[in-house]
Design an enzyme around this catalytic site. Structure first.
Site, short mmCIF file in Angstrom:
data_model
loop_
_atom_site.label_atom_id
_atom_site.label_comp_id
_atom_site.label_asym_id
_atom_site.label_seq_id
_atom_site.Cartn_x
_atom_site.Cartn_y
_atom_site.Cartn_z
N ALA A 81 0.82 -1.21 0.00
CA ALA A 81 0.00 0.00 0.00
C ALA A 81 0.85 1.25 0.00
CB ALA A 81 -0.93 -0.01 1.22
N GLU A 93 -2.30 6.93 -2.52
CA GLU A 93 -3.30 7.61 -1.69
C GLU A 93 -4.13 8.52 -2.59
OE1 GLU A 93 -1.56 9.68 1.59
OE2 GLU A 93 -0.48 7.91 2.30
N PRO A 94 -5.25 9.02 -2.07
CA PRO A 94 -6.06 9.93 -2.91
C PRO A 94 -5.23 11.08 -3.49
CG PRO A 94 -7.28 9.34 -0.94
CD PRO A 94 -5.91 8.73 -0.79
N GLY A 129 -0.48 9.65 -6.36
CA GLY A 129 -0.48 8.59 -7.38
C GLY A 129 0.89 8.54 -8.01
N ILE A 149 -5.86 -0.18 -3.50
CA ILE A 149 -4.92 -1.21 -3.06
C ILE A 149 -5.36 -2.60 -3.53
CG2 ILE A 149 -3.73 -2.23 -1.07
CD1 ILE A 149 -3.14 0.84 -1.74
N GLY A 177 -17.64 -8.50 -34.71
CA GLY A 177 -18.78 -8.40 -33.79
C GLY A 177 -18.69 -9.41 -32.67
N GLU A 187 1.59 0.53 -11.24
CA GLU A 187 3.01 0.35 -10.93
C GLU A 187 3.89 1.29 -11.76
OE1 GLU A 187 3.04 -4.19 -9.33
OE2 GLU A 187 4.95 -3.26 -9.78
#
Lengths: 261, 385
Positions: free
Chosen positions: B123, B126-127, B130, B156, B340, B363
């Site tokens: 992790a 975060e908001p 990036g 995450i 199609g 990543e």
């Protein structure tokens, strides 16, 4: 809990040909695989071992190349594998096969449960399991679809019968044959594959098994394959003509006269 | 092409393929449709020792490296990219621990990760952080006996599904990125909860979720390496994990090519199979060439990572950038030549095209990575080494 699994290497296809001269299966150019039903037997043995401890030993009677299948059994979780191989074992029917396997299980000793697949996909008889149980004088249950409980030297198992299921309790040691409903065989593991490559696979011959050579292989077989053939299939097509009603009449007449309705 | 893989590498690749074809193929469309985490498949992979591949032998692993991991990811992704990335995220979640953790930490966590009984996750995002990862704001305040975490991590992979999280947070807010540290947080730690599960364009069966820390106390022993090294640790981690994202893209493209060949051999138009049309052959030939070029680059990058050479930033970024752009192009072409039918959910190529897009984004976005490559190119004045 020590468990023996009886395995057989069979042609990896249903499209086998028969040599009209020798009445035997043409195995050349056809890949050999573990009999699919035996994979369920092996899986059940490995699962029991994982729960109860002990060892799982895979046994097969076959030519030297059957060793590859035994190594596969180790990659799938068997602890040990033994190959019963001797020229004297060649041509065995179910009786001679059961006799040889029973001798191996006696030699192995300390076996609480023997598990076989319900039948092989090449011979299709389903006889080796019960014959072997008889020779070992052990209780036997066929078509086991679930092992319900193992406790206090007893086992309760569910077996498939035509109308449904039957719950059977028996003392151990015992012999069972299992159906494909019993589990989903696992894929090999990387550690298992590594172990299978380095494992020793002992070969037991007729002499090492101490068997009566008159009771193994072709000599010990009570049956002889005289002829194997594909039944002639004839297909006769007929196109009925005329009005629909007349066609129905005609069809009914033919079906009745043919004894089909 | 023969890449001269060792017997062990071939065994790993073959078994990964077998699992993908026998276990993932029958359920991939349904998992995607239902956005359901492939829990059963993680169990299958664990049973086959696949999580042991990237863990050292002394911690119950098989001691493989970046190449072995990439081979597994490639084979899984060839069939289902969601399964591949859920698996790979567990590797990502424990690499920092493997590289910088103490023996006691490794003994505590790695055997379970190797057995596949516990998944891991990493992790960083975060908001507000990036591509600009240095802008993270999640804090870990030093208290008696440990740290108290506060903040939110976003997007995450394996969020909510993993048991062990490597969280990059600020142990010294004043120092900015130089005050970042990697801290292990276990699921069910008080103060650690999960926010919303994201609804995505692709890799829909994989779990992507927010991690929320509110006064979450973590013991001192969960700090990986020294405080303040977290940012560098994360950058090194990506240097070694990016060939794996390349492998995910490669597998996707390989799967799309096979599906496209399969379809164009059967589909008859203008009185002949599509594959006999020069215009289709032109596209297929290009797809196959691009895929093979990506494979060569990824394997070479992975081998370089495994050789232990110091600076792999450039080659690793190249492998990821090239393979992900290639996969986007190849999967789009696959949908195009399947026409199609290819656009319909009954065929696998539309999923592959949706799944491919993320490989250009996560990543390290391809733009950020091109920038990183350019910095290296500038350093070496454009010359080859």
């Amino acid at each position: 809990m020590n468990i023996a699994i009886c395995l057989k290497q069979v042609p990896g296809t249903t499209a086998v040909k028969i040599d009209p001269q020798t009445n035997t299966l043409v195995r050349q150019g056809i890949e050999s695989v573990m009999n699919p039903f035996d994979a369920y037997a092996l899986e059940e043995g490995v699962r029991l071992r994982e729960k109860q401890g002990g060892r799982v030993t895979a046994i097969t009677m076959g030519p030297p190349q059957a060793e590859a299948m035994l190594r596969q059994a180790i990659s799938l979780g068997a602890d040990d594998a033994i190959l019963l191989s001797d020229r004297a074992f060649a041509g065995a029917d179910t009786l001679a096969t059961a006799y040889t396997l029973a001798a191996a299980i006696r030699k192995l000793g300390q076996c609480d449960l023997v598990i076989c697949g319900r039948q092989t996909i090449d011979g299709d008889t389903g006889q080796v399991g019960p014959e072997m149980a008889e020779m070992l004088d052990l209780p036997f249950v066929s078509y086991v679809s679930r092992i319900e409980e193992i406790a206090g030297g007893h086992m309760r198992a569910q077996r498939m019968i035509e109308e449904g299921h039957e719950s059977v309790e028996m003392p151990l040691p015992a012999v069972i044959t299992v159906t494909k409903e019993i589990n989903t065989p696992r894929l090999p593991s990387l550690r298992g594959i590594a172990r299978s490559k380095s494992a020793q696979v002992p070969v037991w011959t007729a002499q090492e098994l101490g068997v009566d050579t008159g009771k193994v292989g072709l000599a010990g077989s009570a049956t002889r394959v005289v002829k194997i053939f594909f039944p002639q299939r004839e297909r006769k097509g007929e196109v009925l003509q005329g009005e629909a009603e007349a066609q129905v009449e005609c069809l009914l007449g033919k079906l009745k006269s043919g004894g089909l309705i | 092409m023969d890449y001269f893989l060792s017997e062990q590498q071939k065994t790993i690749k073959d078994l990964a393929r077998q699992i993908a074809e026998e276990k993932a193929l029958p359920v991939r469309a349904e998992l995607d449709e239902r956005e359901e985490f492939p829990r059963d498949l993680m169990r299958e992979l664990a049973g086959a020792d696949m999580f042991r591949v990237f863990v050292p032998e002394e911690y119950e692993g098989l001691g493989g490296g970046c190449l072995e991991l990439s081979l597994v990811i490639e084979e899984l992704s060839r069939v289902c990219s969601s399964v591949a990335i859920s698996y790979a995220a567990s590797a990502l979640g424990c690499f920092t621990l493997m590289d910088y953790g103490s023996d006691a930490q490794k003994r505590k966590f790695l055997p379970d990760i190797a057995a596949g009984t516990r998944l891991a996750a990493f992790a960083l995002t975060e908001p507000g952080a990036g591509s600009d990862a240095s802008a993270i704001r999640t804090t870990a305040t030093k208290v008696d006996g440990g740290y108290v975490l506060n903040g939110t991590k976003q997007f995450i992979t394996n969020g909510g599904e993993a048991e062990i999280y490597t969280v990059i947070c600020l142990t010294d807010k004043a120092k900015g990125p130089r005050g970042a540290s990697a801290i292990l947080v276990e699921k069910d730690t008080p103060g650690f909860t999960f926010g919303k599960k994201e609804r995505k364009l692709g890799i829909r069966a994989s779990a992507t979720r927010e991690l929320v820390f509110r006064d979450c106390f973590v013991p001192e022993e969960n700090l990986i390496g020294r405080p303040g090294a977290g940012f560098i640790q994360a950058m090194r981690l990506f240097d070694r994990s990016r060939p794996g994202i390349g492998a995910q893209a490669l597998g996707l493209a390989q799967g799309a090519l096979e599906a496209a060949v399969d379809y164009t051999r059967q589909r008859v138009q203008f009185g002949q199979p599509l594959i006999s049309l020069p215009v289709v052959q032109d596209i297929l030939g290009d797809m196959a060439t691009q895929i093979e070029a990506a494979r060569a680059l990824i394997y070479a990058a992975a081998r370089m990572v495994d050789s232990g050479v110091k600076n792999v930033t450039e080659v690793s970024a190249m492998a990821k950038v090239f393979a992900s752009d290639m996969a986007m192009k190849v999967t789009t072409e696959a949908v195009q030549i399947c026409g199609g039918a290819g656009y319909m959910r009954d065929y696998p190529v539309e999923k592959m095209m949706r799944d491919a897009k993320i490989t250009q984004i996560y990543e390290g976005s391809n733009q950020v990575l091109r920038n990183a490559i350019a910095i290296e190119v500038r350093k070496r004045k454009g010359r080859t080494q």
